[in-house]
Write a protein that holds these residues in place. Structure first.
Motif, mmCIF file in Angstrom:
data_model
loop_
_atom_site.group_PDB
_atom_site.id
_atom_site.type_symbol
_atom_site.label_atom_id
_atom_site.label_comp_id
_atom_site.label_asym_id
_atom_site.label_seq_id
_atom_site.Cartn_x
_atom_site.Cartn_y
_atom_site.Cartn_z
ATOM 1 N N SER A 1 0.837 -1.187 0.000
ATOM 2 C CA SER A 1 0.000 0.000 0.000
ATOM 3 C C SER A 1 0.880 1.248 0.000
ATOM 4 O O SER A 1 1.776 1.330 0.818
ATOM 5 N N PRO A 2 0.741 2.224 -0.878
ATOM 6 C CA PRO A 2 -0.258 2.221 -1.938
ATOM 7 C C PRO A 2 0.122 1.258 -3.059
ATOM 8 O O PRO A 2 1.274 0.852 -3.159
ATOM 9 N N ALA B 1 2.569 -1.587 4.248
ATOM 10 C CA ALA B 1 2.989 -0.194 4.029
ATOM 11 C C ALA B 1 4.227 -0.147 3.127
ATOM 12 O O ALA B 1 5.150 -0.946 3.284
ATOM 13 N N GLU C 1 3.352 14.990 -2.281
ATOM 14 C CA GLU C 1 2.617 15.035 -1.004
ATOM 15 C C GLU C 1 2.270 16.482 -0.685
ATOM 16 O O GLU C 1 3.160 17.334 -0.605
ATOM 17 N N SER D 1 -6.323 18.406 0.202
ATOM 18 C CA SER D 1 -6.877 17.170 -0.338
ATOM 19 C C SER D 1 -6.542 17.008 -1.824
ATOM 20 O O SER D 1 -6.842 17.884 -2.636
ATOM 21 N N LYS E 1 -6.016 8.420 -3.351
ATOM 22 C CA LYS E 1 -7.047 7.445 -2.956
ATOM 23 C C LYS E 1 -7.260 6.354 -4.000
ATOM 24 O O LYS E 1 -7.815 5.301 -3.696
ATOM 25 N N THR F 1 -5.522 2.817 -3.081
ATOM 26 C CA THR F 1 -5.781 2.110 -1.832
ATOM 27 C C THR F 1 -7.257 1.716 -1.755
ATOM 28 O O THR F 1 -8.109 2.388 -2.337
ATOM 29 N N GLY G 1 -8.646 1.577 1.186
ATOM 30 C CA GLY G 1 -9.119 2.353 2.334
ATOM 31 C C GLY G 1 -9.227 3.813 1.934
ATOM 32 O O GLY G 1 -9.451 4.125 0.769
ATOM 33 N N ASP G 2 -9.091 4.715 2.916
ATOM 34 C CA ASP G 2 -9.132 6.111 2.476
ATOM 35 C C ASP G 2 -7.865 6.876 2.876
ATOM 36 O O ASP G 2 -7.923 8.006 3.323
ATOM 37 N N LYS G 3 -6.725 6.204 2.687
ATOM 38 C CA LYS G 3 -5.455 6.884 2.956
ATOM 39 C C LYS G 3 -5.041 7.723 1.740
ATOM 40 O O LYS G 3 -5.692 7.711 0.712
ATOM 41 N N TYR G 4 -3.948 8.382 1.890
ATOM 42 C CA TYR G 4 -3.268 9.107 0.787
ATOM 43 C C TYR G 4 -4.087 10.262 0.209
ATOM 44 O O TYR G 4 -3.914 10.594 -0.963
ATOM 45 N N ASP G 5 -4.988 10.859 0.988
ATOM 46 C CA ASP G 5 -5.731 11.986 0.420
ATOM 47 C C ASP G 5 -4.873 13.248 0.342
ATOM 48 O O ASP G 5 -5.330 14.274 -0.147
#
Ligand SMILES: Cc1ncc(COP(=O)(O)O)c(C=O)c1O
Length: 279
Positions: free
Chosen positions: A1-2, A22, A207, A213, A232, A235, A237-241
């Motif tokens: 991930s990602p 990770a 980043e 966002s 997003k 992934t 999930g809702d990481k990396y926004d």
């Protein structure tokens, strides 16, 4: 991930259960976390990218590739190694894949001509060790086979020396394009946007500062005709926004330069809006 969204879609399509490990934009997959997961779960196989990761761009060091293969061998777990960008290295030497360390035939080394000849070919290959027969059978059941005339044409082309000189030109072009992109991004983006340079492949990972966002940035940029890949996408999930991927494999021209300026202005707008809501 990602991870590359195509891999996430495949996991979903085949109804597999997956554990996200990770992965760091500089050092690659966290091998301690992988070790822990191998201890805690009945893992059957790993899918990962050891060279020029999509979306992060990172490459696992040789020492870590050794550690990875030794660890998977110890646990008897196969590795599906996606190396589609492996040939597209900057500098003089191709980083070897983990497959080069595979003594037990446990690594399925996968690659494709989509990234270094033409996306439309959709022809790839797998060096699958003792899984080869089984993979041929499964491929026959799922897609019959890739286009035979296209495969023959590529085979004929590979037998000439043209492929090597084509790759040399492509590597050089990609390196120059990435350098131009990096220069432009460093010139225009706010200083607190982090850039993760890569030594090969198509991508840069960025980043945004805390509170911003990349999903909002994606929609705002799209309205201006600019496409970024928000974190997003990579992934379940809702990481990396706060993250996004830029494809910098295109010829860098005035249009790209203008687009970076527009992106920079949109990021500044988000920063201003965030400060206003704080007040
Ligand atoms: C990491 C990764 N694996 C696999 C693929 C798929 O390659 P192909 O277009 O040959 O199916 C891609 C294409 O985007 C990719 O980025």
């Amino acid at each position: 991930s990602p991870a590359f969204y195509g891999a996430l879609q495949a996991i979903e399509r085949f109804k597999l259960k997956a554990i996200a490990i990770a992965t760091d934009p500089q050092h690659g997959i966290d091998l301690d976390a992988l070790h822990q997961a191998l201890n805690d779960y009945p893992i059957k196989a790993c899918w990962l990218m050891t060279n020029f990761h999509n979306p992060l761009g990172c490459t696992l060091s040789w020492d870590n590739k050794q550690r990875l293969v030794a660890m998977l061998e110890k646990y008897g777990v196969g590795l599906v190694e996606d190396d589609v960008y492996g040939e597209l290295y900057a500098g003089l030497q191709r980083p070897l894949p983990a497959k080069a360390l595979d003594k037990k035939g446990m690594v399925l080394h996968c690659s494709s001509f989509s990234k270094n000849l033409m996306a439309g070919f959709r022809i790839g290959w797998v060096a699958a060790g003792h899984h080869a027969k089984n993979i041929q059978r499964l491929q026959l059941m799922s897609t019959l086979s890739a286009s035979a005339p296209m495969q023959l044409a590529i085979a004929e082309y590979l037998a000439t020396s043209s492929y090597d000189s084509h790759l040399r030109r492509l590597r050089k072009a990609l390196e120059q394009r990435k350098y131009a992109a990096l220069q432009s991004l460093q010139r225009h983006l706010p200083y607190d946007v982090n850039l993760y340079p890569s030594r090969g492949g198509y991508f840069l990972w960025l980043e945004l500062p805390p509170g911003l966002s990349s999903t909002a940035l994606y929609w705002q940029a799209l309205e201006k005709g600019i496409s970024i890949a928000p974190g997003k996408m990579f992934t379940a999930g809702d990481k990396y926004d706060r993250h996004f991927r830029l494809n910098v494999s295109y010829e860098w021209d005035e249009r790209c330069e203008q687009s970076v300026k527009v992106l920079a202005a949109l990021i500044q707008q988000q920063i201003k809006a965030m400060h206003k809501t704080k007040i």
